[in-house]
Each structure stands twice: as C-alpha cells, then as structure tokens.
Design an enzyme around this catalytic site. Sequence first.
Site, mmCIF file in Angstrom:
data_model
loop_
_atom_site.group_PDB
_atom_site.id
_atom_site.type_symbol
_atom_site.label_atom_id
_atom_site.label_comp_id
_atom_site.label_asym_id
_atom_site.label_seq_id
_atom_site.Cartn_x
_atom_site.Cartn_y
_atom_site.Cartn_z
ATOM 1 N N HIS A 79 12.507 2.393 1.546
ATOM 2 C CA HIS A 79 12.029 3.635 2.181
ATOM 3 C C HIS A 79 10.993 4.340 1.295
ATOM 4 O O HIS A 79 9.920 4.721 1.763
ATOM 5 C CB HIS A 79 13.248 4.526 2.426
ATOM 6 C CG HIS A 79 12.975 5.887 2.983
ATOM 7 N ND1 HIS A 79 13.252 6.227 4.285
ATOM 8 C CD2 HIS A 79 12.487 7.013 2.406
ATOM 9 C CE1 HIS A 79 12.927 7.500 4.493
ATOM 10 N NE2 HIS A 79 12.469 8.001 3.361
ATOM 11 N N GLU A 80 11.310 4.495 0.035
ATOM 12 C CA GLU A 80 10.391 5.224 -0.855
ATOM 13 C C GLU A 80 9.083 4.463 -1.050
ATOM 14 O O GLU A 80 8.008 5.066 -1.113
ATOM 15 C CB GLU A 80 11.050 5.508 -2.207
ATOM 16 C CG GLU A 80 12.308 6.360 -2.151
ATOM 17 C CD GLU A 80 12.168 7.676 -1.404
ATOM 18 O OE1 GLU A 80 11.032 8.191 -1.288
ATOM 19 O OE2 GLU A 80 13.189 8.184 -0.907
ATOM 20 N N HIS B 47 6.761 5.252 1.724
ATOM 21 C CA HIS B 47 5.955 6.466 1.494
ATOM 22 C C HIS B 47 4.810 6.176 0.521
ATOM 23 O O HIS B 47 3.683 6.637 0.720
ATOM 24 C CB HIS B 47 6.813 7.581 0.876
ATOM 25 C CG HIS B 47 7.809 8.207 1.816
ATOM 26 N ND1 HIS B 47 7.497 8.619 3.080
ATOM 27 C CD2 HIS B 47 9.116 8.527 1.631
ATOM 28 C CE1 HIS B 47 8.575 9.172 3.643
ATOM 29 N NE2 HIS B 47 9.570 9.119 2.784
HETATM 30 ZN ZN LIG Z 1 11.539 9.837 2.929
#
Ligand SMILES: [Zn+2]
Length: 328
Positions: free
Chosen positions: A244-245, A248
């Site tokens: 997830h990170e 980003h």
């Molecule tokens: Zn996030």
Amino acid sequence: MGLRPDLLTRRAAGVASTTLALLLSTAAVGVVPAASAFSAAPGEACVEPADVHADARIKAGGAARHEPNELTLAETREREADLAAALRERARFRAGAGASTLAATVTIPVVVHVIQENSTRAGGNIPDSMITSQINVLNQSYSGATGGAATAFSFQLQKINRVTNPAWYPIVQGSSAERSMKSSLREGGKNTLNVYLGELSNDLLGWATFPQRKLSSMDGVVVLSESLPGGTAANYNQGDTGTHEVGHWLNLYHTFQGGCSGQGDGVSDTAAEASPAFQCPTGRDTCTAPGADPITNFMDYTYDSCMYQFTAGQASRMLTAWNAYRAA
Ligand SMILES: [Zn+2]
C-alpha cells in the site's frame, strides 16, 4: 476473476486449510461495519506540511484520529497539475536528448533501514527473513500474481541497514526526529525506494511520500516492522502495508480519495467509494455510481487477507508517474 493458486498459497498463513472465499465469509460473520476513528470525524482533514505530501494507512479502530495526511481536493488538484507539468518537462528533455524511450518495465532498488531501540524483538530487531519475505510480497503484488493487473514494477533488495537509536524510536510521523532520521539515512536517487521499519506513532501502519520533481530527503516509505510477513500485527501482518505505501510512493491515491464525487482517485477502473473500508465487509457499495466498493484493492484500508489487487488503471498511473518523476 477467480482466485489464483498463488493467492491461496500466499494467504494461507494464519488461515490454515481454508480458502480466501471462506476467509471472506468468515470475516463477515460477526463483523460490525467498521466504526472507525476515521469515519468518526469525517469533516476533519489533516494538513501535511506542503513539502512532504505524504499519505498513510491506519488500522481499524486505531488510535489515530484520522489519516495524518489525507489529501484535500485542493491538494489532489495541485498534485495532478504537477504531474501534467512534470510530464511536459520530461517530454521536452527526452526530445532534446535524442528521444530516449520511456521505461516499460522497472526494477526498483530497495534500501531497508531497520530502526531499533535496542537489540530485542520488542525493540525493533526483526530478522532478515521478514525483510526478504516483504520483498517477495512486493514482487507478487506488483506482478499481478495475487490477482488483478500486472504492473511494470519489480523490487530488488540492495541493502539492510540496521540502526539502533532510541531517539528515533518509535518513528513519529511529522516529527523533527523523523526528518533527522531520513536526512541521515536516505540513500540513492529518485528511483531508490528507501523503507524505514520500526514501531510507529499513533497506531499507524505506515505512511509514504508521493513523488516530487525535486528529490526530497524525506522521500520514502515508513512501515510498521511487525506488519511485515510473520509479524505480530494481527490482521495486518502479511506485508500489504508495504504494498500500500509503495503504491503511494508510485503516485496512487486511496480508492476512497474524493469520495463519490469528482475525479476520485484519478483512476477510471476503481469504483468510487465514499469512505475507507475496514476489516473485510461484504456487499459494500457506498456510491450511486456503478460498481461495488473496491475493498480488495491494495489502496483501501481492509485487512491484509482481504486486499490482493491493483487495477490496470492504477498500473498505468504508476508507470506514467514513474516516467514523469522517478526514471533516470
Ligand atoms: Zn494510504
């Protein structure tokens, strides 16, 4: 799309002799739709210092009142305008340099900094095996091996850097200690993924910086060390916080960015979603626009056992951003 065998293999840890389908239905039983801390304060938006542009992942019911840096509409507009400008800049540069081709596949060098308070496991001393497992999870997630679209990206561990410094432990999001830590430790160019592991402030699972045209010493992702595969963070210990990170870091927003209106997350094949989904809800559909909520997407907030895919639109957005911001 049906589940692929690799997904079942990967998700088998902690869910002995079951399938993901069973896991989904099990998780739905007795699960109250998440009354999260985040949804308790829907009107609040936390403003991140303008030079950081970070984003995060929080646990269901975590102590964090809200994302430390959920983007406002104005911030996403600013980021989209910057992406367009960066693409124009790179196109001019490439033309001037004799039209070098755009990257279609990318191997990202990874430097992992293990921040420790002392030499104990509770003090952050996780084994190398958890880190290599995390790299494997990234490679599976971004190759489409767990479901969804294949992306251009693969990951290669360059180095594990172990640092014992109680002043940096836990890692406090937005603190001067975080700035000092990253300024001291960050390695490589814009294409190098720096991962900082440790105990984190406010029950956060992680946070990340979005790409910027000028490399910042803050660039990188911060991940709760016990969220790595085999860690102790219940329901969040299969390595998907890392996935997830890094999403980003490669310019993806949350699937619930912007709620039901406007451009949402800027990706056309992720259905609009009014708010984050927690745990693993069934039948969640929070916007009138077509499509159920993308609760299995890596960029939502569900349990690791529930999220397993990126879309083709997200893969395309990440590669575009790579060529705009991080490619050599
Ligand atoms: Zn996030």
